[in-house]
Design an enzyme around this catalytic site. Structure first.
Site, short mmCIF file in Angstrom:
data_model
loop_
_atom_site.label_atom_id
_atom_site.label_comp_id
_atom_site.label_asym_id
_atom_site.label_seq_id
_atom_site.Cartn_x
_atom_site.Cartn_y
_atom_site.Cartn_z
N PHE C 242 0.83 -1.21 0.00
CA PHE C 242 0.00 0.00 0.00
C PHE C 242 0.86 1.26 0.00
CE2 PHE C 242 -2.00 -3.37 2.62
CZ PHE C 242 -2.92 -3.81 1.69
N THR C 470 -1.93 -8.31 -4.99
CA THR C 470 -2.63 -7.69 -6.11
C THR C 470 -3.06 -8.69 -7.17
OG1 THR C 470 -0.35 -7.25 -6.72
CG2 THR C 470 -1.63 -5.42 -5.89
N ASN C 618 -8.45 -10.70 -14.69
CA ASN C 618 -8.95 -11.83 -13.89
C ASN C 618 -10.10 -11.28 -13.06
OD1 ASN C 618 -9.44 -13.46 -11.52
ND2 ASN C 618 -7.54 -14.56 -11.90
N GLN C 625 -9.57 -6.62 -5.59
CA GLN C 625 -8.89 -5.33 -5.48
C GLN C 625 -9.89 -4.21 -5.22
OE1 GLN C 625 -5.13 -4.37 -6.75
NE2 GLN C 625 -5.41 -5.84 -5.12
N GLY C 689 -5.35 0.80 -14.69
CA GLY C 689 -5.13 0.51 -13.28
C GLY C 689 -6.41 0.18 -12.54
N GLU C 692 -6.21 0.79 -7.05
CA GLU C 692 -6.46 1.90 -6.14
C GLU C 692 -7.82 2.55 -6.36
OE1 GLU C 692 -2.00 3.64 -5.50
OE2 GLU C 692 -2.80 3.66 -7.53
#
Lengths: 320, 174, 737
Positions: C242, C470, C618, C625, C689, C692
């Site tokens: 993190f 992750t 995936n 996540q 991404g 986050e």
């Protein structure tokens, strides 16, 4: 952790008069020993002394000092007749900790004041006479009742708050024999000697906690905290209350998170007795409870929070 | 001081002798002496649950216990539940339901869940049990309250509950 | 093949390979080892003769060491070494630094800073000796700056100024001008920072808990003044990061120095308290947001200013306004981040630096504006999505924000939201709904990976890319399996070793799209080679079940390999697509929260996130996540707060009992919708991404639900009961009715 001598006791008598620190579940003592807040030279492991039974005591109950918190909360008699105690235990810590923590150990749990828990600060509780860094420091969790310039720490536990409301007693073996102390008198206020949390004398061992006959009425333990579990109370209220013909016929109360001990104030129950429940009555009770309350800035919110939590619990206990 | 102290434990069914510094935690005994590193150290102060093991069937934080206190005790660690080549049902469910991400809290979560299921079966109440006198109803809130002694910073909590739920359903009599 | 990514790859090759592997919700291949406790983390390697090192923290906030009473602890049982060295790290390295951070622990910059290392035969001996070590200081704590409101602030970067915000505000039909606060956060990964160092002559091997191996090698080598080639870092399993493990921190250098001195392996693990006190924090923020809209709810003015802090000489400034740059329109803009120097531990990257706190505030203020105008919060957002990037006239690469709000809202039951507060009561609880946009800037980082097709047809992927939870093991294998037509049980992914080609590292949500693209390109090279051996055009090549086909030809892959492995390294680095498109991941959060009418306690009752971040590699790990991000959002909104002593800047709640990350019971059922999307400008695998995004706005949705529930607008995070109590309506008023 400082080095220490370790020994195992096989009966409670070995602990009486001993100058060793008594090690039961270890969940608080070992935590503090790792921080070197506690630095005993000798540790006596009392886990095999057989003080782990729950027995009938007349109409009451005698709970051995080494009964685990989990076992007490799971006991059928406790759940049926003293549910307040089970609720309070289950509101505290985590299942893993409750499995290890004992009744007596939990009574002796020390404050979570962060200045107490680090050895590079001034703390009258940890090092008498050194001062109190919490007074002008981070003190969001600190006391609003019964505090002093010497110490504004709170007693952090839940179980003892319920035990105070239930009028429990603490059975103690000392070199001069057995004595019993009302739970409400067991923990101290910090005035004068902040380093002593309770009335236990050196060489004494708690052998049991005794509960008087069950009291009728609703039993509610309400714990307020921002995290929904595994966190200490900001404020908690333990209440046993009985209604009769729309009026409050009996009430026993104790409060957590407010003071250096489970806080009890007989005026609060007296104000409720014989009255019809109403928001105004709850306010009046809160006025009495909080008449001497003093915040330190960060913890000022505990004053309205205690007021509102008391109202919530009284409302809950008195509604049809 | 700190002279050698002794205890005999049973760890995952094998007798193991502890002889050493009484300061050694049960956790460090498992990790450093027995090389059973499946049990994790996340905080060393009973604040995260990563070190959860079973002692005589009950879950505890092994960081807040001394090895020497456990003379005669039976300890079960994650290694005792099943190796990667022969996972237990609970371990498999954690994989299937992605009940972890980084994996560091995971052995503690699984040991905790195993004991939690036994506690439920024994009718132990929790802070959210509505009726203390009858047995708990295993709602999601019951399961999550009972698993709240195991922190997971990756935030796998909903998947952990799914994994446990799957095992509970598989074990229900048809 | 060019290394830089200059032209969007519109072929969408992964949609044509037809293996059903990419995107599938496969179990993590690292799962069985992790659930069995057999995946070794940094501190868990069993090295013969390993000594135990424990760091000692400074008891002052600023100054220097006058004397260290080494001899006293060297006389204690088992103690081998007391180190207080100019090479030891005073601060952790910032993410991607690739050079040594501030060194020399004889200088003290903040309370708790490591100043010495004590090494002993056993952990218990080292811990006791570290505690006993007496240090005399030249204490200059009095010159420290401890009040984040009383610092000298200066812009971290040039403010973004467009038009005239003051004039636009004055002309706006509807305006909001509010100041919010967020408190500092800790990464608090479950695995404390740990390292074992071992020297073999001049060669150092470090088993570490790190996120970015290649830059970490440079940081470590530079700190030790040795060539990069002498350092090997091994980090196949990392217990969460993190941001806190982006750069090297105190333990690795200390372990290496001690191991060299003692000529034996040394393990150093930070205690949980040391992790809190010495590794990167997220800065507290003060944020002023100004929104001015015309009568139709279109933004004319958008201002976002943030005041944050860091230690002197740290460049990192929490990029609070990062998403505000591109998310909403408004021709008159003023965006600025102002940094003040403070005497607290280093501020740096914590999950989603910038957006995590910037978005929760921006999205709260958007809710304030919607409430003022009297329109649905979704509608307000839809009216303000710009066609091109404000001020730079760039196109958006792809943006699923509209769809996320619509599909998320429908799935959540947004239409049932009451338009006014205090309209739903459930026992003691006020209940309300809130929503927020999700947005997180998308970044590619240089990455490389090697893929080897073994002579027997198995596929091996090797890169120093880490998997910090992750899902790198899963998705890198799936890319290779999909591209090479290889079933997953014959694909092996090896990670986290500096002997492998340098991946992008785990940070900034870039690992999957960057290192994934490197794997993709390596596979493409292999495909081209195989097509050549089959004598067909690579565009026509189909690989499946160990058979290569195309243009009427067919051969087993093993025959094409002819007994020799085929090995290719794929590389990628950001190019023109990064400059020519505004790239970000988007989504929407929906939250139902309860506020206790008496106590002000807040509980999230249910939550939904709908997200578009390009191709889902995936579906299982991607969903996890997102879940994890939203759990972080709950923590940041309701309970996480670093508390510093106002007199000396020391972190007071330095453990997991007092710093409250969410527990299982804090987290209600959460639904995740993954939207189909291909973003070719982002990467040749059309992925962006994901890691986050789930935290970027969540707190806003929770705050907005709180307002909708009880009518109190929280403007200070975390929203603890004390911040609501004074304004809560009378708890009995509604019960009576």
């Amino acid at each position: 952790m400082r080095a220490f001598d370790y020994a195992r006791a096989t009966e409670a008598a070995e602990a009486v008069g001993s100058d060793a620190r008594l090690l039961a579940g270890g969940t608080n003592l070992l935590d503090l020993m790792k921080l070197e807040v506690e630095t005993p030279a000798r540790v006596l492991d009392i886990n095999r002394t057989g003080l782990d039974r729950i027995e009938a005591d007349g109409e009451g109950l005698r709970i051995g000092a080494l009964v685990s918190n989990s076992a007490c909360a799971a006991d059928a008699r406790v759940r049926a007749d003293w549910p307040l105690l089970a609720q309070a235990i289950l509101a505290g810590a985590s299942p893993q900790l409750r499995n290890k923590a004992t009744m007596a150990g939990n009574l002796c749990q020390r404050t979570r004041c962060q200045y107490f828990m680090r050895t590079d600060t001034r703390c009258n509780k940890r090092e008498p006479g050194s001062g109190c860094d919490a007074l002008e420091g981070v003190n969001r969790n600190h006391a609003i009742l019964g505090a002093s310039e010497a110490c504004i720490a709170t007693y952090p536990g839940d179980m003892a708050v319920a035990l105070a409301a239930l009028d429990a007693w603490v059975e103690i073996d000392s070199p001069s024999g057995r004595r019993s102390v009302a739970l409400r008198e067991f923990h101290r206020l910090p005035n004068g000697i902040a380093h002593r949390d309770n009335v236990l004398e050196p060489g004494e061992i708690i052998t049991a906690i005794t509960l008087p006959a069950p009291v009728r009425g609703r039993q509610i333990y309400r714990k307020v905290r921002e995290r929904s579990s595994y966190a200490f109370a900001l404020v908690s209220v333990a209440l046993v209350l009985r209604m009769d013909a729309g009026r409050i016929a009996a009430a026993q109360l104790a409060f957590g998170g407010l003071a250096h001990k489970p806080w009890t104030d007989s005026r609060v129950a007296e104000a409720l007795l014989g009255q019809k429940p109403s928001p105004a009555l709850f306010d009046k009770a809160a006025d009495l409870l909080l008449s001497g309350a003093q915040g330190q800035g960060e913890n000022d919110f505990k004053i309205p929070l205690a007021r509102r939590t008391l109202a919530a619990v009284l409302h809950d206990a008195t509604k049809e | 001081m700190s002279e050698n102290c002794a205890a005999r434990l049973t760890v995952n069914g094998s007798p193991e002798d502890f002889l050493g510094d009484p300061r050694r935690s049960l956790l460090d005994f498992l990790r450093l002496d027995l090389k059973l590193t499946g049990t994790k150290k996340g905080c060393d102060h009973g604040q995260c649950g990563a070190c959860t093991v079973l002692v005589n069937g009950q879950r505890i934080n092994s960081c807040l216990s001394l090895a020497v206190m456990h003379d005669g005790d039976e300890i079960t660690t994650i290694e005792g539940l099943g190796p990667a080549s022969a996972l237990s049902e609970l371990q498999r469910a954690f994989v299937t339901h992605d009940g972890f991400q980084c994996g560091y809290c995971t052995p503690g979560q699984i040991c905790s869940a195993k004991a939690m299921l036994d506690e439920l079966a024994a009718g132990w109440p929790s802070a959210v049990t509505k009726d203390l006198t009858s047995g708990p109803i295993p709602s999601d809130e019951e399961l999550s309250e009972r698993m709240s002694g195991n922190l997971c910073r990756c935030g796998a909590y909903p998947n952990i509950i799914d994994a446990i739920r799957a095992v509970m359903q598989a074990e229900e009599p048809a | 093949m060019l290394t830089t990514y200059d032209t969007p790859d519109q072929r969408n090759l992964l949609d044509r390979t037809g293996q059903g592997i990419i995107g599938a919700p496969l179990d993590r291949p690292d799962g069985p080892l992790k659930v069995a406790g057999q995946a070794p983390y940094a501190a868990e390697y069993d090295l013969v003769g390993c000594a135990e090192g424990v760091l000692v923290g400074a008891a002052i906030s600023k100054g220097s060491i006058a004397a260290i009473h080494r001899d006293e602890v060297l006389a204690m049982p088992g103690v081998l070494l007391v180190l207080s060295d100019k090479a030891m790290l005073r601060r952790p390295a910032q993410g991607g630094a690739a050079q040594a951070p501030a060194q020399d622990v004889r200088q003290i910059d903040y309370h708790g800073q490591p100043v010495a290392l004590v090494v002993a035969e056993t952990f218990e001996q080292a811990t006791a000796a570290a505690k006993a070590l007496r240090i005399d200081y030249d204490d200059q704590s009095g010159s420290g700056r401890f009040d984040p409101d009383a610092l000298d602030f200066a812009p971290g970067e040039e403010p973004t100024v467009l038009g005239d915000i003051d004039e636009a505000m004055s002309k706006a039909a509807h305006r909001v001008d509010e100041t919010y606060r967020t408190e500092g956060h800790a990464s608090a990964a479950m695995e404390p920072h740990a390292a074992i160092a071992q020297w073999d002559g001049d060669d150092l091997t470090l088993w570490g808990s790190l996120q970015m191996v290649a830059p970490n090698v440079k940081e470590l080598a530079d700190s030790l003044r040795i060539p990069d080639a002498r350092v090997r870092i091994v980090a196949p399993y990392v217990g969460g990061g993190f941001g806190s493990k982006l750069g090297i921190s105190h333990e690795g250098v200390a372990a290496a120095l001690a191991a060299l001195e003692l000529q034996r392996p040394v393990r150093v693990t930070l205690s949980r308290q040391q992790v809190f006190e010495t590794v990167n924090r997220r800065s507290e923020t003060r944020q002023r947001v100004r929104l001015g809209a015309d009568a139709g709810g279109r933004l004319l003015a958008l201002g976002h200013e943030a005041w944050i802090s860091n230690l002197p000489a740290e460049d990192f400034a929490e990029p609070v306004t990062q998403a505000t740059q591109f998310l909403y329109g408004g021709d008159n803009r003023y965006l600025a981040v102002l940094k003040g120097e403070i005497t607290r531990l280093t501020a740096g990257s914590v999950r989603a630096p910038g957006e995590a706190v910037g978005m929760q505030v921006l999205e709260s203020v958007m809710d304030e504006l919607a409430h003022k105008i009297g329109i649905d919060p979704i509608e307000l957002r839809k009216r303000n999505l710009p066609a091109r990037l404000p001020g730079q006239d760039l196109p958006y690469s792809s943006r699923k924000l509209f769809e996320a709000m619509d599909e998320g809202g429908a799935a959540f039951g947004w239409s049932k939201r009451k338009p006014k507060p205090c309209m739903t009561r459930d026992g003691e609880w006020w209940v309300g709904m809130g929503m927020a946009s999700a947005a997180r800037v998308n970044m590619m980082q240089p990455a490389s990976a090697q893929v080897r097709l073994e002579a027997d047809g198995r596929v091996i992927v090797e890169t120093d890319q880490t998997d910090i939870g992750t899902g790198s093991y899963a998705i890198l294998g799936q890319i290779a399996g999909e591209m090479l037509g290889c079933p997953m049980d014959r694909v092996e992914v090896r990670l986290g070793d500096s002997r492998f080609p340098a991946g992008a590292g785990s940070g900034g949500s870039w690992a999957a799209s960057s290192t994934g693209s490197a794997v993709f390109r390596a596979c493409e090279s292999i495909r081209i080679e195989l097509a050549g051996r089959l004598r067909i055009d690579s565009e026509a090549l189909e690989l499946s079940g160990g058979i290569a086909r195309g243009a009427g030809k067919e051969a087993p892959v093993t025959r094409l390999l002819a007994g020799a492995p085929l090995e290719r390294i794929g590389r990628i680095k950001p190019g023109k697509t990064a400059d020519n498109y505004a790239q970000a991941s988007y989504g929407a959060f929906f939250c139902e929260a309860g506020v206790n009418a008496f106590t002000g306690e807040v509980r999230v009752r249910r939550m939904l996130g709908a997200f578009g971040f390009g191709r889902v590699l995936n579906a299982k790990t991607a969903r996890s996540q997102c879940l994890g991000g939203m759990v972080w959002g709950i923590g940041g909104a309701l309970s996480e707060e670093l508390q510093f002593d106002p007199r000396d800047g020391r972190l007071m709640n330095h453990d997991l009992a007092e710093y409250h990350i969410p527990v299982n019971r804090d987290v209600p059922p959460i639904e995740v919708l993954l939207l189909e999307e291909r973003d070719a400008a982002a990467s040749p695998i059309q992925a962006k991404g994901a890691g986050e995004l789930g935290i970027c706005g969540t707190g806003g949705a929770i705050a907005n639900a709180i307002f909708n529930a009880c009518g109190v607008r929280p403007r200070h995070f975390p929203i603890t009961p004390d911040k609501l109590l004074a304004q809560l309506p009378d708890p009995f008023a509604e019960i009576a009715s």
